[in-house]
Design a protein around this motif. Structure first.
Motif, PDB file in Angstrom:
ATOM      1  N   PHE A   1     -15.445  18.979  31.071  1.00 28.88           N
ATOM      2  CA  PHE A   1     -15.147  19.922  32.146  1.00 28.88           C
ATOM      3  C   PHE A   1     -15.683  21.329  31.825  1.00 28.88           C
ATOM      4  O   PHE A   1     -15.975  22.114  32.724  1.00 28.88           O
TER       5      PHE A   1
ATOM      6  N   ASN B   1     -13.184  19.707  42.758  1.00 27.12           N
ATOM      7  CA  ASN B   1     -13.399  18.816  41.616  1.00 27.12           C
ATOM      8  C   ASN B   1     -14.207  19.465  40.494  1.00 27.12           C
ATOM      9  O   ASN B   1     -14.384  18.866  39.439  1.00 27.12           O
ATOM     10  N   SER B   2     -14.674  20.686  40.733  1.00 26.26           N
ATOM     11  CA  SER B   2     -15.299  21.468  39.669  1.00 26.26           C
ATOM     12  C   SER B   2     -14.309  22.500  39.114  1.00 26.26           C
ATOM     13  O   SER B   2     -14.660  23.283  38.238  1.00 26.26           O
ATOM     14  N   PHE B   3     -13.096  22.504  39.653  1.00 22.34           N
ATOM     15  CA  PHE B   3     -12.105  23.523  39.279  1.00 22.34           C
ATOM     16  C   PHE B   3     -10.851  22.879  38.703  1.00 22.34           C
ATOM     17  O   PHE B   3     -10.357  23.274  37.648  1.00 22.34           O
TER      18      PHE B   3
ATOM     19  N   SER C   1     -21.959  27.497  50.457  1.00 24.26           N
ATOM     20  CA  SER C   1     -22.531  28.591  49.676  1.00 24.26           C
ATOM     21  C   SER C   1     -23.697  28.035  48.861  1.00 24.26           C
ATOM     22  O   SER C   1     -23.582  26.937  48.294  1.00 24.26           O
TER      23      SER C   1
ATOM     24  N   ILE D   1     -23.080  26.316  45.440  1.00 22.49           N
ATOM     25  CA  ILE D   1     -22.408  25.031  45.240  1.00 22.49           C
ATOM     26  C   ILE D   1     -23.304  23.835  45.531  1.00 22.49           C
ATOM     27  O   ILE D   1     -22.947  22.698  45.257  1.00 22.49           O
TER      28      ILE D   1
ATOM     29  N   ALA E   1     -16.542  27.924  48.387  1.00 28.16           N
ATOM     30  CA  ALA E   1     -17.422  26.885  48.939  1.00 28.16           C
ATOM     31  C   ALA E   1     -18.327  27.404  50.051  1.00 28.16           C
ATOM     32  O   ALA E   1     -19.467  26.950  50.183  1.00 28.16           O
TER      33      ALA E   1
ATOM     34  N   VAL F   1     -18.827  22.029  33.512  1.00 29.76           N
ATOM     35  CA  VAL F   1     -18.643  22.111  34.963  1.00 29.76           C
ATOM     36  C   VAL F   1     -18.165  23.517  35.344  1.00 29.76           C
ATOM     37  O   VAL F   1     -18.652  24.114  36.316  1.00 29.76           O
TER      38      VAL F   1
ATOM     39  N   ARG G   1     -16.059  19.246  46.494  1.00 31.98           N
ATOM     40  CA  ARG G   1     -17.002  19.512  45.421  1.00 31.98           C
ATOM     41  C   ARG G   1     -16.528  20.700  44.570  1.00 31.98           C
ATOM     42  O   ARG G   1     -16.569  20.647  43.342  1.00 31.98           O
ATOM     43  N   VAL G   2     -16.069  21.743  45.226  1.00 33.91           N
ATOM     44  CA  VAL G   2     -15.570  22.907  44.480  1.00 33.91           C
ATOM     45  C   VAL G   2     -14.246  22.562  43.793  1.00 33.91           C
ATOM     46  O   VAL G   2     -14.045  22.854  42.606  1.00 33.91           O
TER      47      VAL G   2
END
Lengths: 357, 357
Positions: free
Chosen positions: B113, A237-239, B6, B9, A96, B116, A234-235
């Motif tokens: 997903f 919930n993307s992982f 970053s 993101i 992040a 994503v 955010r990261v």
């Protein structure tokens, strides 16, 4: 190697965790676990959990635990992030925040997973040497950077950084993130959580694996400005939408709510550490000043690997880092008084130490 | 947005999981959970677990569960990988295998997903349209690629791909990895696990969240050639050494060992699905042929969002995807016979459906 691997992973060197032996009759002083069980409140909460609920997904935000931690640390819920152990929290934080055009700064000696994350996410980094007394000298962290990370107390030295120096670093470094990894802070360090409201560039991570005796359940947390927490969410919930399982959340909430037990076992470990330090010094060991649940020690005339081997043959597991500058040392986790007495007695039986009593 | 994030993101669009409502009096047919509790063996195993052991780290390899799954699927342990839910397993697989110079291929309609993960790890991808009957047409996946991924049965359609077509794809595509996500395979699909010994380019993922009623505990697995598993282990050990906690492993092992219960609840769900499909067709619904624990349905004269709203007001939660091409549909999880009867009765009470009985 395999032709199916992504090119970026061909050169990865994964982190090596301490040994988790499958035999049970060892005294395990090698991975900084707590010698005391989790709070009885954890036992009660887990025993009264209705197993049939496990068919459902957990709350993806683990709100119950966020609330408990927010209340405990006098923060708001949007200043709290949770992950599957503080290793996952750190990994997500590297993604992040630290994928920047300038290098991440970290101590040359600190938790060795940080460099592994840099490899994994292709983050450039620069290491600052420790001071001669093995402490972290934050005044050296002055160059342009894409972030700064260190552990406080540091690992594997156990030496704490004063909060005043952390605050000075935050003031000098307002344009990049400072991550303070407080995995061991409950054993005598000063937490930086109180600075969060004043420094939007501060992120603090905690773990339930050491002071809360819940290594077996994998719970970590981060605390910081709501914008930093939003970046982590955010990261995350993307992982993986649901990193914390229902039983882990249940146990962690019960642990946070039993503060008396928590304070009691931390205090016991601190007091065992102090008596262990005395005994080790009497045996001629050089002991770095620890504010954690381990001590980092070396003997002027016996190598670290010899000592580790000697102890291992006598069923005592300690950690030895086979790295230049660290290989003279052993990292010894603080166990119960009885376990540490066994350690000291065993060391007394070493041919080169037998005279020192 | 924050200056500390970053750059990569800033544009991430996280996955949106189905709602986990905090009120309890809803019939939850929206996130494909199992209506039946985990095996009684899970209950017993968790109740006899000694809570004081939680002070220790778990086995980082979760060997006990690897052994149980290897034995169950007639594989060797080095053909089994484990993670914190199949979402984490998939995320690690994207890192390990799909960061290639050629694009990843996936169906235009599948588990959302996947895209994503591509965003998170900056992986280029290309989407192949479904056939007119909403099935995956693997004969279209012919271009040079850095990997292929699809769910079988597919989500959210529920339509299975025949194993013969998967084998033909593996033969045509020997230089890149084919990942078959079998989250729903136990409800009537054909597993590709039997092809692993012959195709080193095949990776199959499973979850304990659907057929094994353990969504609350977060357990996923991957099966493939030992070199693929080694690639996953390398990434996992550079990210989080201990993703599975002790209680999750304990529960999962007990679940795998109670095969009779597992087969019984899967069979019950299949039979409830078949009667639900009949009833929905009688109400005039178009029902895609499902081999999973959900059905994907549309009505020729009522919109998906209207139907979802109508059901929600009557305490029935189903999933609606607000995406072009899918927005006419509802995805309805198969619950118990009683829950599905309530659904059908409720639909009968809809003004535009009331005539159809």
């Amino acid at each position: 190697m395999s032709k199916f691997w992504s090119p970026a992973i061909q050169s990865l060197v994964p982190y090596t965790p301490g040994e988790q032996p499958k035999v049970l009759d060892l005294i395990k002083l090698n991975t900084n676990e707590n010698p005391y069980p989790p709070s009885p409140a954890v036992n009660e909460a887990l025993c009264s959990f209705a197993i049939e609920r496990l068919r459902l997904y957990p709350d993806p935000d683990s709100s119950q635990l966020k609330q408990a931690l927010a209340q405990y640390h006098q923060l708001s819920e949007d200043q709290v992030f949770l992950g599957n152990g503080s290793d996952e929290v750190l990994a997500l934080a590297f993604m992040a925040f630290f994928r920047q055009s300038k290098p991440l700064l970290m101590p040359a000696v600190t938790y060795s997973f940080y460099q592994v994350y840099c490899d994994l996410f292709q983050i450039q980094f620069r290491c600052e040497p420790l001071a001669d007394d093995f402490s972290i000298d934050l005044s050296r962290y002055s160059e342009q950077n894409g972030g700064i990370i260190f552990a406080n107390p540091n690992a594997p030295t156990g030496i704490p950084v004063p909060l005043t120096e952390i605050e000075a670093l935050l003031q000098r470094n307002r344009d990049s993130l400072v991550l303070v990894d407080e995995a061991y802070v409950d054993f005598g360090g000063e937490s930086a959580i109180g600075l969060i409201d004043r420094y939007p560039n501060l992120l603090v991570t905690h773990t339930f694996s050491k002071s809360r005796s819940l290594a077996g359940l994998r719970i970590g947390a981060a605390f910081g400005h709501p914008e930093l927490i939003a970046g982590l969410e955010r990261v995350k919930n993307s992982f993986n939408s649901y990193p914390l399982d229902m039983l882990a959340v249940t146990a962690a909430v019960a642990s946070v709510q039993d503060d008396a037990y928590f304070r009691d076992i931390c205090q016991r470990i601190i007091s065992t550490r102090e008596s262990t330090v005395c005994a080790l010094k009497q045996l001629g060991f050089d002991v770095l000043p620890s504010a954690s649940n381990f001590v980092f020690v070396r003997h002027p005339s016996i190598t670290g690997s010899d000592l580790m081997q000697f102890l291992r043959e006598r069923k005592l597991l300690v950690r030895h880092f086979n790295r230049p500058g660290l290989d003279a040392f052993l990292r010894i986790t603080i166990g119960t008084d009885a376990e540490m007495q066994t350690l000291i007695d065993t060391l007394h039986s070493h041919p080169q130490l037998a005279g020192n009593h």
